[in-house]
Design a protein around this motif. Structure first.
Motif, PDB file in Angstrom:
ATOM      1  N   PRO A 176      19.922 -85.531  12.850  1.00 35.25           N
ATOM      2  CA  PRO A 176      21.029 -85.889  13.549  1.00 35.25           C
ATOM      3  C   PRO A 176      20.993 -85.489  14.958  1.00 35.25           C
ATOM      4  CG  PRO A 176      21.603 -84.153  12.145  1.00 35.25           C
ATOM      5  CD  PRO A 176      20.178 -84.141  11.832  1.00 35.25           C
ATOM      6  N   PRO A 177      21.408 -86.105  15.937  1.00 31.08           N
ATOM      7  CA  PRO A 177      21.387 -85.858  17.360  1.00 31.08           C
ATOM      8  C   PRO A 177      22.483 -84.583  17.628  1.00 31.08           C
ATOM      9  CG  PRO A 177      21.240 -88.169  17.371  1.00 31.08           C
ATOM     10  CD  PRO A 177      21.525 -87.830  15.724  1.00 31.08           C
ATOM     11  N   VAL A 178      23.471 -84.863  16.616  1.00 32.03           N
ATOM     12  CA  VAL A 178      24.776 -83.889  16.669  1.00 32.03           C
ATOM     13  C   VAL A 178      25.044 -83.301  15.543  1.00 32.03           C
ATOM     14  CG1 VAL A 178      27.009 -83.872  17.125  1.00 32.03           C
ATOM     15  CG2 VAL A 178      25.642 -85.647  18.426  1.00 32.03           C
ATOM     16  N   MET A 179      25.336 -81.892  15.415  1.00 28.79           N
ATOM     17  CA  MET A 179      25.591 -81.361  14.367  1.00 28.79           C
ATOM     18  C   MET A 179      26.843 -80.430  14.517  1.00 28.79           C
ATOM     19  SD  MET A 179      22.237 -79.597  12.531  1.00 28.79           S
ATOM     20  CE  MET A 179      23.148 -79.102  11.173  1.00 28.79           C
ATOM     21  N   LEU A 180      27.882 -80.674  13.626  1.00 25.17           N
ATOM     22  CA  LEU A 180      29.046 -79.915  13.536  1.00 25.17           C
ATOM     23  C   LEU A 180      29.044 -79.035  12.538  1.00 25.17           C
ATOM     24  CD1 LEU A 180      29.635 -82.439  14.793  1.00 25.17           C
ATOM     25  CD2 LEU A 180      32.154 -82.272  14.506  1.00 25.17           C
ATOM     26  N   LEU A 181      29.159 -77.690  12.837  1.00 26.34           N
ATOM     27  CA  LEU A 181      29.009 -76.269  11.993  1.00 26.34           C
ATOM     28  C   LEU A 181      30.184 -75.799  11.902  1.00 26.34           C
ATOM     29  CD1 LEU A 181      25.746 -74.994  13.326  1.00 26.34           C
ATOM     30  CD2 LEU A 181      25.877 -76.678  11.445  1.00 26.34           C
ATOM     31  N   ASP A 182      30.824 -75.640  10.520  1.00 29.77           N
ATOM     32  CA  ASP A 182      32.325 -75.126  10.383  1.00 29.77           C
ATOM     33  C   ASP A 182      32.002 -73.934   9.640  1.00 29.77           C
ATOM     34  OD1 ASP A 182      34.942 -74.590   9.953  1.00 29.77           O
ATOM     35  OD2 ASP A 182      35.266 -76.512   8.590  1.00 29.77           O
ATOM     36  N   GLU A 183      32.190 -72.963  10.583  1.00 31.99           N
ATOM     37  CA  GLU A 183      31.902 -71.409  10.013  1.00 31.99           C
ATOM     38  C   GLU A 183      30.793 -71.213   9.604  1.00 31.99           C
ATOM     39  OE1 GLU A 183      34.274 -68.986  10.494  1.00 31.99           O
ATOM     40  OE2 GLU A 183      35.989 -69.821  11.110  1.00 31.99           O
ATOM     41  N   PRO A 184      29.890 -71.335  10.094  1.00 35.71           N
ATOM     42  CA  PRO A 184      28.402 -71.027   9.314  1.00 35.71           C
ATOM     43  C   PRO A 184      28.095 -69.830   9.087  1.00 35.71           C
ATOM     44  CG  PRO A 184      28.009 -71.276  11.824  1.00 35.71           C
ATOM     45  CD  PRO A 184      29.727 -71.530  11.409  1.00 35.71           C
ATOM     46  N   THR A 185      28.765 -68.654   9.734  1.00 36.13           N
ATOM     47  CA  THR A 185      28.489 -67.487   8.984  1.00 36.13           C
ATOM     48  C   THR A 185      29.635 -66.806   8.162  1.00 36.13           C
ATOM     49  OG1 THR A 185      29.497 -66.408  11.055  1.00 36.13           O
ATOM     50  CG2 THR A 185      27.085 -66.879  11.086  1.00 36.13           C
ATOM     51  N   ALA A 186      30.805 -67.494   7.937  1.00 40.50           N
ATOM     52  CA  ALA A 186      31.758 -67.016   6.982  1.00 40.50           C
ATOM     53  C   ALA A 186      31.337 -66.212   5.693  1.00 40.50           C
ATOM     54  CB  ALA A 186      32.635 -68.145   6.644  1.00 40.50           C
ATOM     55  N   ARG A 207      19.071 -80.900  19.932  1.00 42.59           N
ATOM     56  CA  ARG A 207      20.170 -81.566  19.475  1.00 42.59           C
ATOM     57  C   ARG A 207      21.463 -80.879  19.929  1.00 42.59           C
ATOM     58  NH1 ARG A 207      17.852 -79.973  14.844  1.00 42.59           N
ATOM     59  NH2 ARG A 207      17.584 -82.489  14.355  1.00 42.59           N
ATOM     60  N   THR A 208      22.455 -81.207  19.706  1.00 41.19           N
ATOM     61  CA  THR A 208      23.876 -81.045  20.084  1.00 41.19           C
ATOM     62  C   THR A 208      24.367 -80.325  19.108  1.00 41.19           C
ATOM     63  OG1 THR A 208      24.163 -83.002  21.579  1.00 41.19           O
ATOM     64  CG2 THR A 208      26.209 -81.582  21.354  1.00 41.19           C
ATOM     65  N   VAL A 209      25.014 -79.190  19.446  1.00 39.09           N
ATOM     66  CA  VAL A 209      25.648 -78.624  18.152  1.00 39.09           C
ATOM     67  C   VAL A 209      27.302 -78.090  18.597  1.00 39.09           C
ATOM     68  CG1 VAL A 209      25.774 -76.291  16.923  1.00 39.09           C
ATOM     69  CG2 VAL A 209      23.584 -77.566  17.222  1.00 39.09           C
ATOM     70  N   VAL A 210      28.088 -78.703  17.751  1.00 38.45           N
ATOM     71  CA  VAL A 210      29.576 -77.987  18.037  1.00 38.45           C
ATOM     72  C   VAL A 210      29.735 -76.974  16.786  1.00 38.45           C
ATOM     73  CG1 VAL A 210      31.782 -78.664  18.121  1.00 38.45           C
ATOM     74  CG2 VAL A 210      29.989 -80.400  18.884  1.00 38.45           C
ATOM     75  N   LEU A 211      30.188 -75.784  16.884  1.00 38.72           N
ATOM     76  CA  LEU A 211      30.577 -74.946  15.767  1.00 38.72           C
ATOM     77  C   LEU A 211      31.887 -74.227  16.085  1.00 38.72           C
ATOM     78  CD1 LEU A 211      30.039 -71.667  16.565  1.00 38.72           C
ATOM     79  CD2 LEU A 211      27.794 -72.247  17.096  1.00 38.72           C
ATOM     80  N   VAL A 212      32.643 -73.848  14.847  1.00 37.18           N
ATOM     81  CA  VAL A 212      33.689 -73.336  14.764  1.00 37.18           C
ATOM     82  C   VAL A 212      33.294 -71.880  14.208  1.00 37.18           C
ATOM     83  CG1 VAL A 212      35.757 -72.836  13.624  1.00 37.18           C
ATOM     84  CG2 VAL A 212      35.466 -74.855  14.550  1.00 37.18           C
ATOM     85  N   ASP A 213      33.520 -70.743  14.678  1.00 32.49           N
ATOM     86  CA  ASP A 213      33.242 -69.408  14.110  1.00 32.49           C
ATOM     87  C   ASP A 213      34.075 -68.385  14.680  1.00 32.49           C
ATOM     88  OD1 ASP A 213      31.732 -66.970  13.147  1.00 32.49           O
ATOM     89  OD2 ASP A 213      30.376 -68.588  12.658  1.00 32.49           O
ATOM     90  N   HIS A 214      34.859 -67.564  13.970  1.00 31.15           N
ATOM     91  CA  HIS A 214      35.630 -66.456  14.198  1.00 31.15           C
ATOM     92  C   HIS A 214      34.994 -65.224  14.672  1.00 31.15           C
ATOM     93  CE1 HIS A 214      38.925 -68.751  11.794  1.00 31.15           C
ATOM     94  NE2 HIS A 214      39.395 -68.482  12.870  1.00 31.15           N
ATOM     95  N   ASN A 215      33.713 -65.356  14.625  1.00 33.77           N
ATOM     96  CA  ASN A 215      32.860 -63.823  14.883  1.00 33.77           C
ATOM     97  C   ASN A 215      32.644 -64.351  16.388  1.00 33.77           C
ATOM     98  OD1 ASN A 215      30.749 -62.331  15.436  1.00 33.77           O
ATOM     99  ND2 ASN A 215      30.436 -62.146  13.111  1.00 33.77           N
ATOM    100  N   MET A 216      33.150 -63.470  17.086  1.00 30.74           N
ATOM    101  CA  MET A 216      32.841 -63.744  18.491  1.00 30.74           C
ATOM    102  C   MET A 216      31.353 -63.323  19.084  1.00 30.74           C
ATOM    103  SD  MET A 216      35.113 -65.157  20.276  1.00 30.74           S
ATOM    104  CE  MET A 216      35.218 -65.976  18.554  1.00 30.74           C
ATOM    105  N   HIS A 217      30.832 -62.401  17.981  1.00 31.87           N
ATOM    106  CA  HIS A 217      29.318 -62.242  18.347  1.00 31.87           C
ATOM    107  C   HIS A 217      28.360 -63.386  18.183  1.00 31.87           C
ATOM    108  CE1 HIS A 217      25.322 -60.558  18.313  1.00 31.87           C
ATOM    109  NE2 HIS A 217      25.332 -60.502  16.848  1.00 31.87           N
ATOM    110  N   VAL A 218      28.751 -64.226  17.320  1.00 27.40           N
ATOM    111  CA  VAL A 218      28.146 -65.373  16.931  1.00 27.40           C
ATOM    112  C   VAL A 218      28.450 -66.454  17.847  1.00 27.40           C
ATOM    113  CG1 VAL A 218      28.062 -67.617  15.643  1.00 27.40           C
ATOM    114  CG2 VAL A 218      28.298 -65.328  14.541  1.00 27.40           C
ATOM    115  N   VAL A 219      29.515 -66.515  18.620  1.00 27.60           N
ATOM    116  CA  VAL A 219      29.867 -67.461  19.679  1.00 27.60           C
ATOM    117  C   VAL A 219      29.343 -67.084  20.858  1.00 27.60           C
ATOM    118  CG1 VAL A 219      31.840 -68.193  21.110  1.00 27.60           C
ATOM    119  CG2 VAL A 219      32.436 -68.022  18.553  1.00 27.60           C
ATOM    120  N   GLY A 220      29.518 -65.873  21.166  1.00 33.48           N
ATOM    121  CA  GLY A 220      28.668 -65.156  22.652  1.00 33.48           C
ATOM    122  C   GLY A 220      27.230 -65.303  22.466  1.00 33.48           C
TER     123      GLY A 220
END
Length: 260
Positions: A176-186, A207-220
């Motif tokens: 996929p050109p676009v991947m959506l990852l919902d809480e990949p490190t939950a 590719r393009t990635v959109v992710l949701v994650d509560h872990n700010m270390h992951v986001v940063g």
């Protein structure tokens, strides 16, 4: 290959929403969200519980139909289309909760994922040869997520982090050109989180990635751009340092998470 716009890469928008809204019995879970995800970037969606992140994910992937507003993928309107049609436009998704078959091996999971979009579908049992026809690609995908040594082990025996890696390989099977990852490190420990960050970084290349994650270390560590949601609305947007220093964001969410 999936067709994309002929705009230059710097200008191209992979996913765009305009005034996207979802109302559940009077409750506006997503409220007039305008979002632009640039091609080739990692774009994170963050916010406190109930901010609307998962609902927005479900809208983007067709699991929910919007009450109003539009969604485009590479400038094609996909508003209200079912998940399988959006997947054909090159959008793949992982889920927060693993959904795998414990008695099947990682190799068998990936083989089925590769056959899904073809005419063979679920008719693989008609010939033993069909199950191995994509062997080279299966090995490539398992190698990408570090599961080659465990390819023939029943999934029920894998560690939690390994199961999440397998789910990423299933999404990658669509190329996929676009991947959506919902809480990949939950639910992961620190060691698995760091491995997953590196894994996402590798699969994000090209590719393009959109992710949701509560872990700010992951986001940063991963995000080129961050959109902060609160009560279904966009509260702030920018790079990680910009949003983490935004007083509204500190109050709403990062004030607690930033020190974790």
């Amino acid at each position: 290959m999936f067709a994309v716009s002929k705009e230059t890469a710097d200008e191209r928008v992979a996913v765009r929403t305009q005034a996207l809204t979802k109302v559940f019995r009077g409750f506006r879970a997503v409220d007039s969200v305008n979002l632009e995800v640039r091609e080739g970037t990692v774009h994170a969606l963050v916010g406190p519980n109930g901010a609307g992140k998962t609902t927005l994910f479900n809208l983007l992937t067709g699991f929910l139909a919007p009450t109003s507003g539009t969604i485009t993928v590479f400038e094609e309107d996909v508003t209200g289309r079912p998940p399988e049609q959006i997947a054909r436009r090159g959008v793949a998704r992982s889920f927060q909760i693993t959904s795998l078959f414990d008695s099947m091996t990682s190799r068998e999971h990936v083989e089925l994922a590769l056959q899904g979009p073809t005419r063979q579908g679920f008719r693989f049992w008609r010939s033993e040869k069909l199950l191995g026809r994509n062997q080279v690609r299966v090995d490539e995908l398992l190698g990408q997520v570090g599961l080659t040594p465990l390819a023939d082990k029943p999934v029920g025996l894998l560690a939690y982090g390994q199961k999440r890696a397998l789910e990423l390989s299933l999404a990658l099977a669509l190329d996929p050109p676009v991947m959506l990852l919902d809480e990949p490190t939950a639910g992961m420990g620190t060691e698995d989180v760091d491995r997953t960050i590196e894994l996402v970084r590798r699969i994000a290349a090209g590719r393009t990635v959109v992710l949701v994650d509560h872990n700010m270390h992951v986001v940063g560590s991963l995000a080129d751009r961050v959109t902060v949601l609160q009560q279904g609305k966009v509260l702030a947007e920018g790079d990680y340092d910009e949003v983490r220093n935004d007083e509204r964001v500190i109050t709403a969410y990062l004030g607690e998470a930033d020190h974790a």
